[in-house]
Design an enzyme around this catalytic site. Structure first.
Site, PDB file in Angstrom:
ATOM      1  N   ASP A  10       0.883  -1.164   0.000  1.00  0.00           N
ATOM      2  CA  ASP A  10       0.000   0.000   0.000  1.00  0.00           C
ATOM      3  C   ASP A  10       0.930   1.226   0.000  1.00  0.00           C
ATOM      4  OD1 ASP A  10      -2.343   1.620   0.432  1.00  0.00           O
ATOM      5  OD2 ASP A  10      -1.770   1.732   2.537  1.00  0.00           O
ATOM      6  N   LEU A  11       0.416   2.372  -0.391  1.00  0.00           N
ATOM      7  CA  LEU A  11       1.277   3.567  -0.461  1.00  0.00           C
ATOM      8  C   LEU A  11       1.120   4.457   0.776  1.00  0.00           C
ATOM      9  CD1 LEU A  11       3.180   5.438  -2.114  1.00  0.00           C
ATOM     10  CD2 LEU A  11       1.135   6.429  -3.150  1.00  0.00           C
ATOM     11  N   ASP A  12      -0.090   5.053   0.920  1.00  0.00           N
ATOM     12  CA  ASP A  12      -0.328   6.014   1.992  1.00  0.00           C
ATOM     13  C   ASP A  12      -0.299   5.320   3.350  1.00  0.00           C
ATOM     14  OD1 ASP A  12      -0.773   8.221   0.221  1.00  0.00           O
ATOM     15  OD2 ASP A  12      -2.768   7.443  -0.208  1.00  0.00           O
ATOM     16  N   THR A  18       1.003  10.443   3.926  1.00  0.00           N
ATOM     17  CA  THR A  18       0.258  11.521   3.275  1.00  0.00           C
ATOM     18  C   THR A  18      -0.989  11.917   4.066  1.00  0.00           C
ATOM     19  OG1 THR A  18      -0.760   9.767   2.023  1.00  0.00           O
ATOM     20  CG2 THR A  18       0.912  11.058   0.871  1.00  0.00           C
ATOM     21  N   LYS A  46      -8.670   6.407   6.327  1.00  0.00           N
ATOM     22  CA  LYS A  46      -7.493   5.677   5.835  1.00  0.00           C
ATOM     23  C   LYS A  46      -7.927   4.564   4.896  1.00  0.00           C
ATOM     24  CE  LYS A  46      -3.954   6.191   9.365  1.00  0.00           C
ATOM     25  NZ  LYS A  46      -3.249   5.483  10.448  1.00  0.00           N
ATOM     26  N   VAL A  48      -9.754   4.710   2.402  1.00  0.00           N
ATOM     27  CA  VAL A  48     -11.079   4.945   1.817  1.00  0.00           C
ATOM     28  C   VAL A  48     -10.921   5.830   0.574  1.00  0.00           C
ATOM     29  CG1 VAL A  48     -13.362   5.933   2.274  1.00  0.00           C
ATOM     30  CG2 VAL A  48     -12.127   4.741   4.096  1.00  0.00           C
ATOM     31  N   ARG A  50     -11.503   8.557  -2.525  1.00  0.00           N
ATOM     32  CA  ARG A  50     -11.763  10.001  -2.465  1.00  0.00           C
ATOM     33  C   ARG A  50     -13.261  10.296  -2.408  1.00  0.00           C
ATOM     34  NH1 ARG A  50      -9.331  13.023  -7.409  1.00  0.00           N
ATOM     35  NH2 ARG A  50      -7.625  11.641  -6.820  1.00  0.00           N
ATOM     36  N   SER A 115      -2.643   0.511  -4.289  1.00  0.00           N
ATOM     37  CA  SER A 115      -3.161   1.662  -3.531  1.00  0.00           C
ATOM     38  C   SER A 115      -4.474   2.163  -4.101  1.00  0.00           C
ATOM     39  CB  SER A 115      -2.131   2.792  -3.588  1.00  0.00           C
ATOM     40  OG  SER A 115      -2.701   4.004  -3.132  1.00  0.00           O
ATOM     41  N   ALA A 116      -5.315   2.706  -3.212  1.00  0.00           N
ATOM     42  CA  ALA A 116      -6.576   3.315  -3.647  1.00  0.00           C
ATOM     43  C   ALA A 116      -6.343   4.685  -4.284  1.00  0.00           C
ATOM     44  CB  ALA A 116      -7.503   3.476  -2.448  1.00  0.00           C
ATOM     45  N   LYS A 118      -5.517   7.688  -6.596  1.00  0.00           N
ATOM     46  CA  LYS A 118      -5.375   7.986  -8.023  1.00  0.00           C
ATOM     47  C   LYS A 118      -4.134   8.837  -8.277  1.00  0.00           C
ATOM     48  CE  LYS A 118     -10.204   7.434  -9.143  1.00  0.00           C
ATOM     49  NZ  LYS A 118     -11.461   7.971  -9.621  1.00  0.00           N
ATOM     50  N   LYS A 146     -11.003  -1.467  -1.445  1.00  0.00           N
ATOM     51  CA  LYS A 146     -10.695  -2.333  -0.308  1.00  0.00           C
ATOM     52  C   LYS A 146     -11.860  -2.191   0.683  1.00  0.00           C
ATOM     53  CE  LYS A 146      -5.839  -1.042  -0.877  1.00  0.00           C
ATOM     54  NZ  LYS A 146      -4.687  -0.308  -0.337  1.00  0.00           N
ATOM     55  N   GLU A 170       0.107  -3.323   4.653  1.00  0.00           N
ATOM     56  CA  GLU A 170      -1.063  -2.440   4.747  1.00  0.00           C
ATOM     57  C   GLU A 170      -1.177  -1.760   6.107  1.00  0.00           C
ATOM     58  OE1 GLU A 170      -3.769  -0.921   3.969  1.00  0.00           O
ATOM     59  OE2 GLU A 170      -3.965  -1.410   1.867  1.00  0.00           O
ATOM     60  N   ASP A 171      -1.621  -0.501   6.111  1.00  0.00           N
ATOM     61  CA  ASP A 171      -1.837   0.200   7.393  1.00  0.00           C
ATOM     62  C   ASP A 171      -3.321   0.338   7.741  1.00  0.00           C
ATOM     63  OD1 ASP A 171      -2.277   2.130   5.306  1.00  0.00           O
ATOM     64  OD2 ASP A 171      -2.219   3.690   6.851  1.00  0.00           O
TER      65      ASP A 171
HETATM   66  C1  BG6 Z   1      -5.736   6.032   0.208  1.00  0.00           C
HETATM   67  C2  BG6 Z   1      -5.749   6.967   1.396  1.00  0.00           C
HETATM   68  O1  BG6 Z   1      -4.474   5.480   0.046  1.00  0.00           O
HETATM   69  O2  BG6 Z   1      -6.080   6.751  -0.984  1.00  0.00           O
HETATM   70  C3  BG6 Z   1      -7.102   7.661   1.501  1.00  0.00           C
HETATM   71  O3  BG6 Z   1      -5.490   6.217   2.583  1.00  0.00           O
HETATM   72  C4  BG6 Z   1      -7.417   8.368   0.187  1.00  0.00           C
HETATM   73  O4  BG6 Z   1      -7.076   8.586   2.570  1.00  0.00           O
HETATM   74  C5  BG6 Z   1      -7.360   7.373  -0.958  1.00  0.00           C
HETATM   75  O5  BG6 Z   1      -8.715   8.971   0.238  1.00  0.00           O
HETATM   76  C6  BG6 Z   1      -7.623   8.025  -2.313  1.00  0.00           C
HETATM   77  O6  BG6 Z   1      -6.584   8.909  -2.601  1.00  0.00           O
HETATM   78  P1  BG6 Z   1      -6.586   9.975  -3.785  1.00  0.00           P
HETATM   79  O7  BG6 Z   1      -5.140  10.417  -3.843  1.00  0.00           O
HETATM   80  O8  BG6 Z   1      -7.004   9.252  -5.026  1.00  0.00           O
HETATM   81  O9  BG6 Z   1      -7.535  11.055  -3.414  1.00  0.00           O
HETATM   82 MG    MG Z   2      -2.823   3.127   3.557  1.00  0.00          MG
END
Ligand code: BG6
Ligand code: MG
Length: 216
Positions: A10-12, A18, A46, A48, A50, A115-116, A118, A146, A170-171
């Site tokens: 996972d990234l964030d 972030t 976290k 979830v 956007r 990662s979720a 974008k 997820k 994953e966090d």
């Molecule tokens: C997840 C974050 O990795 O990405 C969420 O934990 C975030 O907080 C989601 O809403 C979507 O990110 P983005 O960059 O597409 O708005």
């Molecule tokens: Mg995460």
């Protein structure tokens, strides 16, 4: 027998933190709509997406918006978020993350991002980490969030691996559940009280070693 051939990160919250930037941008948006947004509420976002995050925030503020208005608000939040992301440097890579990625590469493990977000590609670019990944599956490539395992299964497929050959990092609890639903081993980054079901929970990738990986 050791069957682990790939790691999916996972990234964030795993590679980079972030959450503070998401928090600042969502808070600015909530304030512009006349209500406040707390760090505690931010915790619940976290992992979830956007759009879903916006819907939850509007619900907390008791605000109703049309679908078109929601799209505009999500775009506004992302503009503010990206202003901060664009200032990021490799110094913001979380402790041990780059070292563990390098250790994995050194022994021939394949590496994917799952990662979720974008904005994953931009963030990896800012961190100078793009070259470390053999595949990137981000929020632009999946349709099910997820805890659906889609993002990790797509990662395994992109690497040419079977799910049971992959370990996910994953966090978020939704991410841990997604990995388990995909029949993958999972290392939780955070607290064991939250990341229930993970095969191992550590505080950060600075605690991770190949030895621990092969013992999963
Ligand atoms: C997840 C974050 O990795 O990405 C969420 O934990 C975030 O907080 C989601 O809403 C979507 O990110 P983005 O960059 O597409 O708005
Ligand atoms: Mg995460």
């Amino acid at each position: 027998m050791n069957t682990i051939k790939a790691c999916i990160f996972d990234l964030d919250g795993v590679i980079v933190d972030t959450a503070i930037y998401h928090y600042k941008a969502w808070k600015r948006l909530a304030n512009s709509l006349g209500f406040d947004f707390t760090e505690h509420q931010n915790e619940q976002l976290k992992g979830v997406s956007r759009v879903r995050s916006l819907q939850l925030i509007l619900g907390w503020g008791n605000v109703t918006k049309t679908e078109a208005e929601q799209e505009e608000l999500a775009t506004q939040k992302n503009t503010w978020y990206m202003e901060m992301v664009n200032q990021m440097t490799p110094a913001e890579i979380l402790p041990g993350a780059k070292e563990f990625l390098q250790a994995c590469r050194a022994v021939g493990l394949k590496i994917a991002l799952g990662s979720a977000s974008k904005n994953s590609m931009t963030i990896l670019d800012k961190l100078n980490l793009t070259d470390m990944f053999d595949a990137v599956i981000d929020g632009n490539k999946v349709s099910k969030a997820k805890p659906d395992p889609e993002v990790f299964l797509a990662g395994a497929q992109a690497l040419g691996m079977q799910p049971e050959e992959c370990v996910v990092f994953e966090d978020a609890i939704a991410g841990v559940e997604a990995a388990l639903a995909g029949d993958m081993k999972v290392v939780g980054i955070g607290s064991p009280d939250v990341l229930v079901g993970a095969n191992l929970v550590i505080k950060g990738l600075d605690e991770m070693t190949l030895n621990k990986l092969y013992k999963l």
